[in-house]
Design a protein around this motif. Structure first.
Motif, PDB file in Angstrom:
ATOM      1  N   ILE A 109      40.051  36.470  35.712  1.00  0.00           N
ATOM      2  CA  ILE A 109      40.933  37.266  36.542  1.00  0.00           C
ATOM      3  C   ILE A 109      40.055  38.299  37.252  1.00  0.00           C
ATOM      4  N   PHE A 110      40.070  38.282  38.575  1.00  0.00           N
ATOM      5  CA  PHE A 110      39.332  39.257  39.371  1.00  0.00           C
ATOM      6  C   PHE A 110      40.291  40.332  39.843  1.00  0.00           C
ATOM      7  N   ILE A 111      39.863  41.587  39.750  1.00  0.00           N
ATOM      8  CA  ILE A 111      40.648  42.704  40.248  1.00  0.00           C
ATOM      9  C   ILE A 111      39.840  43.341  41.365  1.00  0.00           C
ATOM     10  N   ALA A 112      40.313  43.179  42.598  1.00  0.00           N
ATOM     11  CA  ALA A 112      39.592  43.623  43.787  1.00  0.00           C
ATOM     12  C   ALA A 112      40.316  44.799  44.415  1.00  0.00           C
ATOM     13  N   GLY A 113      39.594  45.887  44.639  1.00  0.00           N
ATOM     14  CA  GLY A 113      40.198  47.076  45.218  1.00  0.00           C
ATOM     15  C   GLY A 113      39.607  47.412  46.566  1.00  0.00           C
ATOM     16  N   GLY A 114      40.449  47.514  47.587  1.00  0.00           N
ATOM     17  CA  GLY A 114      39.995  47.926  48.906  1.00  0.00           C
ATOM     18  C   GLY A 114      38.898  47.043  49.462  1.00  0.00           C
ATOM     19  N   VAL A 115      37.827  47.674  49.973  1.00  0.00           N
ATOM     20  CA  VAL A 115      36.723  46.928  50.566  1.00  0.00           C
ATOM     21  C   VAL A 115      35.952  46.129  49.514  1.00  0.00           C
ATOM     22  N   GLY A 116      36.157  46.444  48.242  1.00  0.00           N
ATOM     23  CA  GLY A 116      35.550  45.665  47.164  1.00  0.00           C
ATOM     24  C   GLY A 116      36.076  44.248  47.094  1.00  0.00           C
ATOM     25  N   VAL A 134      40.532  30.483  38.226  1.00  0.00           N
ATOM     26  CA  VAL A 134      40.374  31.851  38.715  1.00  0.00           C
ATOM     27  C   VAL A 134      41.665  32.362  39.344  1.00  0.00           C
ATOM     28  N   ASP A 135      42.144  33.501  38.846  1.00  0.00           N
ATOM     29  CA  ASP A 135      43.218  34.242  39.492  1.00  0.00           C
ATOM     30  C   ASP A 135      42.627  35.513  40.095  1.00  0.00           C
ATOM     31  N   ASN A 158      45.606  31.451  41.722  1.00  0.00           N
ATOM     32  CA  ASN A 158      46.778  32.289  41.986  1.00  0.00           C
ATOM     33  C   ASN A 158      46.312  33.618  42.561  1.00  0.00           C
ATOM     34  N   LEU A 159      46.940  34.034  43.655  1.00  0.00           N
ATOM     35  CA  LEU A 159      46.625  35.315  44.284  1.00  0.00           C
ATOM     36  C   LEU A 159      47.807  36.258  44.117  1.00  0.00           C
ATOM     37  N   PHE A 160      47.515  37.486  43.628  1.00  0.00           N
ATOM     38  CA  PHE A 160      48.540  38.503  43.434  1.00  0.00           C
ATOM     39  C   PHE A 160      48.187  39.721  44.282  1.00  0.00           C
TER      40      PHE A 160
END
Length: 286
Positions: A109-116, A134-135, A158-160
């Protein structure tokens, strides 16, 4: 010289550029970074690689306008060139060394914030190409600041979407959405968080409470990019580490985020002064 062959403003303050750099593109791996210099007097700016295409000989960088040097990068136009593009630098993501059997047993599970969100993309694509599940969670303050939605949807299971103001997707912080997904029975084996330092801190705290191993990227601490300036020193597992040569990715459970946050603010006054004296270079030519 490294020619810009494509330029796109993803938001009013976030720019994506595709740059010709054949040798770098052939050697790049997920998690690594490069250093750009706009001209012979320009500052060396470390940027995480947001994509690479060995066949086309190109690398992609995403830059947010937050200071004088980042504004200089964004001022360049298609057809113009960077004076220098150096890389790939840093260590690739740990999963690059996993066996196919190990990758098949993991659920990321990837947690992406903003430009990251941009440097998350090549990692997710690589994992998908190598058979891993990979979600992805993409978080931003508001819907207008979300980037890479279509690109990410094409390479993940899956994209959230998550926005602080509820203008799109889940209404709340990425940490609350992560807890919700795990609570629903999604059996993630490891997490990767890339984004603002404060977001990575609280995501790590949440992941640790859930018993979920998490990797974070400390690329925002880097200045020189070679380990010589010492600006990216951070304590990981009780030991001093250098994000540019030993990272930029580390075990989030072991990172001293309070120290990292203090270090991130160390050049705030100098950057403020640089912006006050900054001369816009848009349209200057080469």
């Amino acid at each position: 010289m490294f020619r810009i062959i494509e330029k796109e403003m993803l938001t009013p303050a976030v720019c994506r550029m595709k740059v010709e750099a054949p040798r770098l593109a052939r050697a790049a791996r997920p998690g690594q970074f490069l250093i750009v210099r706009t001209d012979e007097k320009g500052e060396r700016i470390p940027l995480t690689i947001s994509d690479y295409d060995a066949a086309a000989g190109t690398v992609t960088i995403v830059t947010q306008a937050i200071g004088a040097s980042s504004n200089d990068i964004i001022s360049l136009e298609t057809g113009e060139s960077f004076e220098d593009v150096v890389g790939p630098l840093g260590r690739s993501s740990d999963f690059v060394g996993m066996t196919p059997e190990r990758l098949a047993s993991e659920r990321f599970i990837f947690i992406a914030g903003g430009v990251g969100t941009a440097p998350v993309y090549p990692q997710v694509r690589w994992l998908r190409e190598h058979g891993a599940a990979v979600d992805v969670i993409i978080g931003a303050k508001t819907a207008e600041l979300l980037i890479y939605k279509d690109e990410m949807k094409a390479v993940c299971d899956n994209l959230f979407i998550c926005t602080d103001d509820g203008s799109e997707g889940f209404h709340g912080m990425v940490t609350a959405l992560l807890e919700k997904l795990v609570g629903e029975g999604r059996d993630y084996t490891r997490a990767v968080a890339i984004g603002p330092m404060i977001m990575m801190k609280f995501t790590t705290m949440t992941a640790k409470r859930l018993g979920l191993p998490v990797t974070v990227s400390l690329n925002t601490l880097m200045v020189d990019g070679t380990g010589m300036c010492g600006a990216c020193r951070v304590t990981v597992g009780g030991k001093v580490r250098f994000a540019c040569v030993e990272g930029p990715e580390f075990d989030g459970w072991e990172v001293d985020f309070d120290e990292a946050l203090r270090r991130q603010r160390q050049y705030a006054e100098e950057e403020k002064e640089a912006m006050e004296n900054h001369v816009c270079k848009i349209g200057r030519g080469k």
